[in-house]
Design an enzyme around this catalytic site. Structure first.
Site, short mmCIF file in Angstrom:
data_model
loop_
_atom_site.label_atom_id
_atom_site.label_comp_id
_atom_site.label_asym_id
_atom_site.label_seq_id
_atom_site.Cartn_x
_atom_site.Cartn_y
_atom_site.Cartn_z
N HIS A 189 -4.38 35.76 -33.37
CA HIS A 189 -4.01 36.18 -34.73
C HIS A 189 -3.12 35.11 -35.38
O HIS A 189 -3.40 34.64 -36.49
CB HIS A 189 -3.30 37.54 -34.66
CG HIS A 189 -2.83 38.08 -35.97
ND1 HIS A 189 -3.49 39.09 -36.65
CD2 HIS A 189 -1.76 37.76 -36.75
CE1 HIS A 189 -2.85 39.36 -37.78
NE2 HIS A 189 -1.79 38.57 -37.86
N GLU A 190 -2.07 34.71 -34.68
CA GLU A 190 -1.14 33.72 -35.27
C GLU A 190 -1.82 32.35 -35.40
O GLU A 190 -1.61 31.65 -36.39
CB GLU A 190 0.14 33.60 -34.43
CG GLU A 190 0.93 34.90 -34.25
CD GLU A 190 1.17 35.68 -35.52
OE1 GLU A 190 1.28 35.06 -36.60
OE2 GLU A 190 1.23 36.93 -35.45
N HIS A 193 -3.77 32.38 -38.59
CA HIS A 193 -2.92 32.11 -39.76
C HIS A 193 -2.63 30.61 -39.87
O HIS A 193 -2.79 30.01 -40.94
CB HIS A 193 -1.56 32.80 -39.62
CG HIS A 193 -1.54 34.27 -39.90
ND1 HIS A 193 -2.04 34.81 -41.06
CD2 HIS A 193 -1.02 35.30 -39.19
CE1 HIS A 193 -1.85 36.13 -41.03
NE2 HIS A 193 -1.22 36.45 -39.91
N ASP A 267 0.01 42.13 -43.27
CA ASP A 267 -0.77 41.06 -43.90
C ASP A 267 -1.58 41.61 -45.06
O ASP A 267 -1.62 41.02 -46.15
CB ASP A 267 -1.74 40.44 -42.88
CG ASP A 267 -1.01 39.65 -41.79
OD1 ASP A 267 0.16 39.31 -42.01
OD2 ASP A 267 -1.63 39.38 -40.74
C1 NHX Z 1 2.84 48.34 -33.65
N1 NHX Z 1 3.51 46.19 -34.41
O1 NHX Z 1 3.22 48.84 -34.69
C2 NHX Z 1 3.31 46.99 -33.24
C3 NHX Z 1 4.60 47.07 -32.50
C4 NHX Z 1 -1.38 41.66 -35.48
C5 NHX Z 1 -0.39 40.59 -33.50
N2 NHX Z 1 2.04 48.97 -32.84
O2 NHX Z 1 0.80 39.86 -39.06
O3 NHX Z 1 3.14 42.47 -35.35
O4 NHX Z 1 1.36 45.78 -34.80
O5 NHX Z 1 1.13 37.38 -38.34
C6 NHX Z 1 7.03 43.35 -41.70
C7 NHX Z 1 6.56 42.33 -40.88
C8 NHX Z 1 4.27 46.51 -39.38
C9 NHX Z 1 6.57 44.65 -41.56
C10 NHX Z 1 5.65 42.63 -39.89
C11 NHX Z 1 5.19 46.25 -40.37
C12 NHX Z 1 4.28 44.24 -38.74
C13 NHX Z 1 2.37 40.71 -37.54
C14 NHX Z 1 2.88 45.94 -37.50
C15 NHX Z 1 0.91 40.70 -35.56
N3 NHX Z 1 1.84 38.41 -37.83
N4 NHX Z 1 2.08 43.86 -36.68
C16 NHX Z 1 1.60 39.64 -38.22
C17 NHX Z 1 2.29 42.67 -36.15
C18 NHX Z 1 2.50 45.68 -35.12
C19 NHX Z 1 3.84 45.54 -38.56
C20 NHX Z 1 5.65 44.95 -40.55
C21 NHX Z 1 5.20 43.95 -39.73
C22 NHX Z 1 -0.10 41.41 -34.72
C23 NHX Z 1 1.45 41.53 -36.68
C24 NHX Z 1 2.91 44.98 -36.36
ZN ZN Z 2 -0.50 38.36 -39.38
#
Ligand code: NHX
Ligand code: ZN
Length: 411
Positions: A189-190, A193, A267
């Site tokens: 994923h990263e 990006h 995202d």
């Molecule tokens: C969950 N978190 O909720 C877990 C712990 C797609 C690898 N089950 O896009 O971490 O899945 O590029 C602000 C910033 C929700 C608000 C980030 C609210 C992330 C982050 C959900 C990576 N990186 N998603 C990303 C991610 C998640 C989430 C947020 C936020 C993943 C993605 C969170």
């Molecule tokens: Zn992302």
């Protein structure tokens, strides 16, 4: 609380007695909010305070030698009566500081810190475009805390660099236990990006990409502009939306349509907000033209939002949705094209992330050029995997220099 009006009276009395003087009211919106915009009752007290403030301001003239200054981040919500002639009748806009301003603000906050000679305030100022004064104060404080936590005698550039990442991307959460599958998904994923960002002109240079959980995210890709920027072009916005979709699209390409996860929620929110603003605020859709289709402020009345589509026809609403969708679809298609074309890089970057966890923008660019990534042991030890268990790493890597005689956290 409870004596607002009488305290305002008292404050002005004191001001007049100590004239010439300046009365400064911080966060004026706390009492100066537009009257009648509140939810239900319960703000009588605030209204009386505001009324008293207005009365007092009318009651004195320039000859008395009292100057009244107030500050707010929300000039738009102030009661218009506050801004009439003879009251707060001139406004000084204080934008976020430019590079020189940041350098000066940093100099104020680091005054009482024991600094290592390697700390270059100019470099920190250059690397923090868009930071507010409060962000910079926070940055310095975090750097001091990091140094104190490591029992360092001096705050070095390393602490400032880590503090910057903490302020920008949230605190590292190394203790979070992630399965190998989750790590792999995050790495792709990263990497998605990062690569769409690099291969789509118009994006800011890559600052860092990491699969160490930070803040609410399992992984973060961070771009940073090279200099202060004051506006963004349509082309740059489209490039950014494409980069935002690089994450989800990489998941899809590598793991298949049915294995994408809920993780891309933020995202998708960012991309949709940006595309919507392009259409309804910034006049960037040919079919809708340069008209504003949204209200300035969302007003809440009895817990309900009441500004949406006040004067909008159904056709217009439909057209807006279509234009937003078009921007999103194009960005997603672009991301898919870039990643399919660079699938080799996608694999190698994801693998490098699984190995090193955090890579800087220049390391990613080296990797793409086929250069070996140099592991600079004394610069970024904490983000490299080593055979030493994490719990022992700090003992091995950090030399203790004894307790600091003075408190490090001085700001
Ligand atoms: C969950 N978190 O909720 C877990 C712990 C797609 C690898 N089950 O896009 O971490 O899945 O590029 C602000 C910033 C929700 C608000 C980030 C609210 C992330 C982050 C959900 C990576 N990186 N998603 C990303 C991610 C998640 C989430 C947020 C936020 C993943 C993605 C969170
Ligand atoms: Zn992302």
């Amino acid at each position: 609380v409870g004596v607002g009006a009488s305290r305002v009276r008292d404050m002005f009395d004191q001001g007049k007695k100590s004239a010439p003087c300046i009365i400064f009211i911080d966060e004026i919106d706390a009492v100066g909010r537009h009257r009648g915009a509140g939810l239900g009752g319960g703000n009588d007290e605030r209204e009386q305070t505001l009324n008293q403030l207005l009365v007092e301001m009318d009651g004195f003239d320039a000859a008395e030698g009292v100057i009244l200054i107030a500050a707010t981040n929300r000039p738009d919500v102030l009661d218009p009566a506050l801004l009439r002639p003879g009251r707060f009748d001139r406004q000084v806009v204080v934008p976020n500081p430019d590079i020189q301003g940041r350098q000066k603000i940093l100099n104020v906050h680091i005054r009482r810190l024991p600094l290592s000679p390697d700390v270059d305030v100019k470099v920190i100022a250059r690397g923090t475009p868009g930071f507010s004064g409060a962000d910079l104060a926070n940055l310095v404080n975090e750097a001091a805390l990091l140094a104190a936590r490591k029992n360092k005698r001096l705050v070095t550039m390393r602490e400032f660099e880590d503090a910057k990442d903490k302020v920008l991307m949230g605190a590292e959460r190394r203790s979070m236990v992630m399965t190998q599958k989750e790590k792999e998904l995050t790495a792709y994923h990263e990497a998605g990006h990062a690569l769409v960002g690099i291969f789509t002109p118009g994006n800011d240079p890559l600052h860092k990409v990491t699969i160490i959980p930070r803040g609410r995210a399992l992984g973060v890709t961070m771009n940073l502009p090279e200099r202060d920027r004051y506006s963004e072009s349509k082309m740059e916005m489209k490039a950014k939306i494409a980069m935002i979709f690089g994450g989800r699209v990489a998941e899809e390409i590598i793991f298949g349509k049915d294995n994408i996860t809920s993780g891309a929620s933020n995202d998708i929110l960012q991309a949709t907000n940006k595309a919507r603003a392009m259409v309804v605020e910034w006049g960037m859709s040919d079919r809708l033209g340069p008209l504003r289709y949204s209200e300035n402020e969302e007003e809440v009345f009895l817990g309900r939002s009441v500004t949406q589509s006040k004067t909008m026809s159904d056709e217009t609403a439909k057209l807006i949705d279509e234009e937003i969708r078009l921007l999103i679809d194009n960005a997603e298609k672009h991301a898919r094209k870039v990643l399919k074309k660079n699938i080799k890089h996608l694999h190698s970057l994801a693998n490098a992330l699984l190995e090193f966890e955090t890579l800087s923008g220049s390391e990613v660019n080296d990797l793409i050029k086929g250069k070996k990534i140099k592991i600079n042991d004394d610069v970024d030890i904490n983000s490299k995997k080593t055979s030493i268990p994490r719990s022992n790493q700090s003992k091995v890597k950090e030399k203790k220099i004894g307790l600091n005689p003075e408190p490090v956290i001085g700001s």
